[in-house]
Every structure is written in C-alpha cells, then in structure tokens.
Design an enzyme around this catalytic site. Structure first.
Site, PDB file in Angstrom:
ATOM      1  N   CYS A   1      -5.732   0.984   5.865  1.00 53.66           N
ATOM      2  CA  CYS A   1      -5.818  -0.426   5.508  1.00 53.66           C
ATOM      3  C   CYS A   1      -6.570  -1.173   6.601  1.00 53.66           C
ATOM      4  O   CYS A   1      -6.315  -0.964   7.793  1.00 53.66           O
ATOM      5  CB  CYS A   1      -4.420  -1.022   5.330  1.00 53.66           C
ATOM      6  SG  CYS A   1      -3.618  -0.524   3.779  1.00 53.66           S
TER       7      CYS A   1
ATOM      8  N   HIS B   1     -17.087  -1.340   2.830  1.00 49.61           N
ATOM      9  CA  HIS B   1     -17.384  -0.143   3.618  1.00 49.61           C
ATOM     10  C   HIS B   1     -18.889   0.059   3.611  1.00 49.61           C
ATOM     11  O   HIS B   1     -19.495   0.217   2.553  1.00 49.61           O
ATOM     12  CB  HIS B   1     -16.680   1.094   3.053  1.00 49.61           C
ATOM     13  CG  HIS B   1     -16.919   2.328   3.874  1.00 49.61           C
ATOM     14  ND1 HIS B   1     -16.100   2.684   4.934  1.00 49.61           N
ATOM     15  CD2 HIS B   1     -17.894   3.273   3.816  1.00 49.61           C
ATOM     16  CE1 HIS B   1     -16.564   3.793   5.484  1.00 49.61           C
ATOM     17  NE2 HIS B   1     -17.646   4.175   4.820  1.00 49.61           N
ATOM     18  N   CYS B   2     -19.486   0.035   4.798  1.00 47.31           N
ATOM     19  CA  CYS B   2     -20.949   0.131   4.905  1.00 47.31           C
ATOM     20  C   CYS B   2     -21.355   1.573   5.207  1.00 47.31           C
ATOM     21  O   CYS B   2     -21.038   2.091   6.287  1.00 47.31           O
ATOM     22  CB  CYS B   2     -21.456  -0.801   6.009  1.00 47.31           C
ATOM     23  SG  CYS B   2     -23.254  -0.780   6.197  1.00 47.31           S
TER      24      CYS B   2
ATOM     25  N   CYS C   1       0.857  -1.193   0.000  1.00 42.37           N
ATOM     26  CA  CYS C   1       0.000   0.000   0.000  1.00 42.37           C
ATOM     27  C   CYS C   1       0.886   1.233   0.000  1.00 42.37           C
ATOM     28  O   CYS C   1       1.635   1.486   0.950  1.00 42.37           O
ATOM     29  CB  CYS C   1      -0.923  -0.004   1.226  1.00 42.37           C
ATOM     30  SG  CYS C   1      -2.004   1.446   1.287  1.00 42.37           S
TER      31      CYS C   1
ATOM     32  N   CYS D   1      -0.420   3.872   2.931  1.00 44.39           N
ATOM     33  CA  CYS D   1      -0.121   3.531   4.330  1.00 44.39           C
ATOM     34  C   CYS D   1       1.327   3.096   4.524  1.00 44.39           C
ATOM     35  O   CYS D   1       1.758   2.918   5.667  1.00 44.39           O
ATOM     36  CB  CYS D   1      -1.059   2.426   4.816  1.00 44.39           C
ATOM     37  SG  CYS D   1      -2.810   2.877   4.763  1.00 44.39           S
TER      38      CYS D   1
END
Length: 333
Positions: A146, A153-154, A126, A129
């Site tokens: 991360c 993702h809700c 990543c 990050c």
C-alpha cells in the site's frame, strides 16, 4: 512453488527494462551532443568556446534531472497504527460472520483519522497488507504494498509515484522537458546545415539528426504529461482520483481535497517558494491525513462562498446525505 518464484524474478527483472532504455537514451544523448556535435562538428573557435559553457550547463542539468530520479525515492507506506494488531488480526480471521468482521473494522477505524470510504460506503481495508487504508492510500499490485497518496505506478522509473516522491516526479518531468528543449534548440542549426549539405560528416550527421528527432519527440510527450500533472496539482487530485472519484462519509466528491489553487500547490511543494524548484522534500503533512474542503468550510463557512467565487468553473457533484452508508470490506482484486 519454484516455478512461480522464478516467474516473479523474471517479472521483476523485466520491469527494469524501461528504466534501462531511458538511462541509455540519456547517456547516448549526452555523448551525441558533447562528442559528435561539440567536439567533432563545431569548427568555429567562438562556437567551441560557447559549447564549453553549454557543456558545463548540461552537466549541471544532468545532475539535477537524472540523478534525482524518482526511482531512488523509497515507498511511503502507512504507519503501524493503521496495521491490525495481532489480537485484532486473529479475531478478524477467526470470525466467519461478515457482519462481525465489519464491526471489528469499524471499531479500529474509529480510532484513526480516516474519512474516505469504498464505493458502497464501507471501511477501506486492504486484505493483502492487513491494514486500514489511510485517506488517498491505495494498494499497488506491482509493488505488492500500500502506497500513501498513490498517484500511479510508473514503468519508466520502475516505482510507485505517491506522497513521498510526487514532487520529485514533477521536477523530473520539468527538468527533462527543459533538457529536451535545450537539446532541440541548440541542435536545430546544425540539423539545417546537414539537411542542406553544408556539413558532410556522415557519422556525426546520423547522431545529430536522430538526436533532434528524439528531443522533439520526448519534448512533445513530456509537455502533455507535465501539463496534465500541473492540472492535477491545481485541483489537488491524484491520477487515480481523476479517474475514480473519492468517496467520503457523505458521498462521492471529486473536489473533496481541493483547498484552492495556492493551498493546493503548497500541499505538494510546501510553503517555502525558494524550495519549489529544488529536489528537496518539502511537501506538507505525513501522507496519512490531508486537509479536506468540507472540514475547512465547517471551521470557516465563508470559505464556501469564496471558493464558489474563485472556482466558478468547478462542477460539484450532489451529495446524498439522507441515506446512511453501510459498512463493507474493500478487498483488493
């Protein structure tokens, strides 16, 4: 700079709108059921006695179904050993040659239990990050971090669903499903009475009719969503892995983490069955390493034949072990 910071603040504030809507719907449903139905509509003493019991039951369901909200669970981020050290980070950033950068990542990855690769067979790194991604870990662009075993993702809970809260998310769906079923089953009788004109209270009529409509609508939606996630759990996959097959050192394998139905359940809910339906953390592991089918079969070759007999309907993707995968850097876009 100030403008972009203001836009980010507005975006974060706007992300809480779905959570606020769900909270208001739950609070209104409680008011409509307890006040408009149980206190105003019911006239039979026997029915009122039953309603007192049902209200206690509903409060109990509400405490377990709403208070243990997945949004309250913290993100589970990769440990420090997956982050680049200051020396490695400086060496990596100062190096301009891509092949040397790949060698640096390869040296770091050799010390970590990382078995999944990018689509081109490279180390999963990543860039935002500055860490080597553990297996099943993905970067969430909304949360800007991360997340271990990220599922999705809700927006309804304004949180990432991953290793640390996936069990709570499933229980949240189950509790909500039972809540909607309970509301619809107990309100339907009075919906018929209002529909046929037997009851005439105008204000309560609106609340009860709308309450039944919302309960049925949410029940149908949650039933499909909960059923889909139950299927994912039975296959030991995340939503991201269902849409994008994970790649291992020997190639892509959509059943790479499938250990069998019972062990798949234990990965999420734990080995103690008495804790499965309780909002208590009991998932196996720490989110950094997950048992893989290939390793289990290597330790016990009989498991390969047993799984073929048990999961006859699972299609296997062919592996191309003749070609060596080249190392590449996966950059988040």
């Amino acid at each position: 700079m100030a403008l972009s910071r203001g836009l980010r603040c507005c975006q974060r504030a706007f992300a809480w709108v779905p959570v606020l809507i769900i909270t208001l719907v739950v609070l209104w449903s409680y008011y409509a059921y307890v006040c408009e139905l149980c206190l105003i509509t019911l006239s039979n003493p026997a029915e009122k006695e039953m309603s007192q019991y049902l209200k206690q039951l509903q409060r109990s369901c509400g405490k377990h179904g709403v208070d243990d909200h997945p949004a309250e669970s913290s993100h589970c981020q990769p440990g420090k050993k997956y982050h680049m050290s200051y020396a490695d980070k400086e060496r990596y950033e100062n190096e301009e040659r891509p092949e040397v950068q790949r060698q640096i990542l390869a040296e770091i990855a050799r010390k970590l239990p990382v078995y999944t690769r990018t689509g081109s067979g490279g180390i999963r790194f990543c860039d935002r990050c500055q860490l080597i991604k553990p297996d099943r870990c993905h970067h969430c662009s909304v949360c800007a971090m991360c997340v271990l075993k990220m599922d999705h993702h809700c927006p309804w809970v304004n949180n990432c669903i991953g290793f640390s809260n996936y069990k709570f998310f499933l229980l949240f769906l189950a509790y909500s499903l039972l809540y909607c079923l309970y509301i619809a089953a107990t309100v339907f009788k009075y919906f018929i009475k209002y529909w046929t004109g037997e009851l005439t209270n105008g204000r309560s009529k609106f609340h009860i009719l709308f309450l039944l409509f919302l309960a049925v609508m949410f029940f149908v939606s949650l039933m499909f969503l909960f059923g889909y996630h139950c299927w994912l759990v039975s296959r030991n996959r995340s939503t991201l892995e269902a849409f994008s097959t994970p790649v291992f050192q020997n190639g892509p394998d959509k059943n790479g983490f499938n250990l069998g139905f019972v062990k798949n359940l234990q990965q999420v809910f734990g080995e103690e069955k008495k804790l499965w339906l309780l909002p208590i953390a009991s998932s196996q592991g720490d989110g950094h390493f997950f048992p893989m089918r290939a390793l289990c079969e290597a330790q016990n070759p009989l498991l390969s034949n047993e799984e073929q007999w048990e999961d006859d309907g699972i299609d296997e993707e062919p592996h191309d072990s003749g070609e060596a995968a080249s190392l590449a850097i996966e950059r988040e876009t």
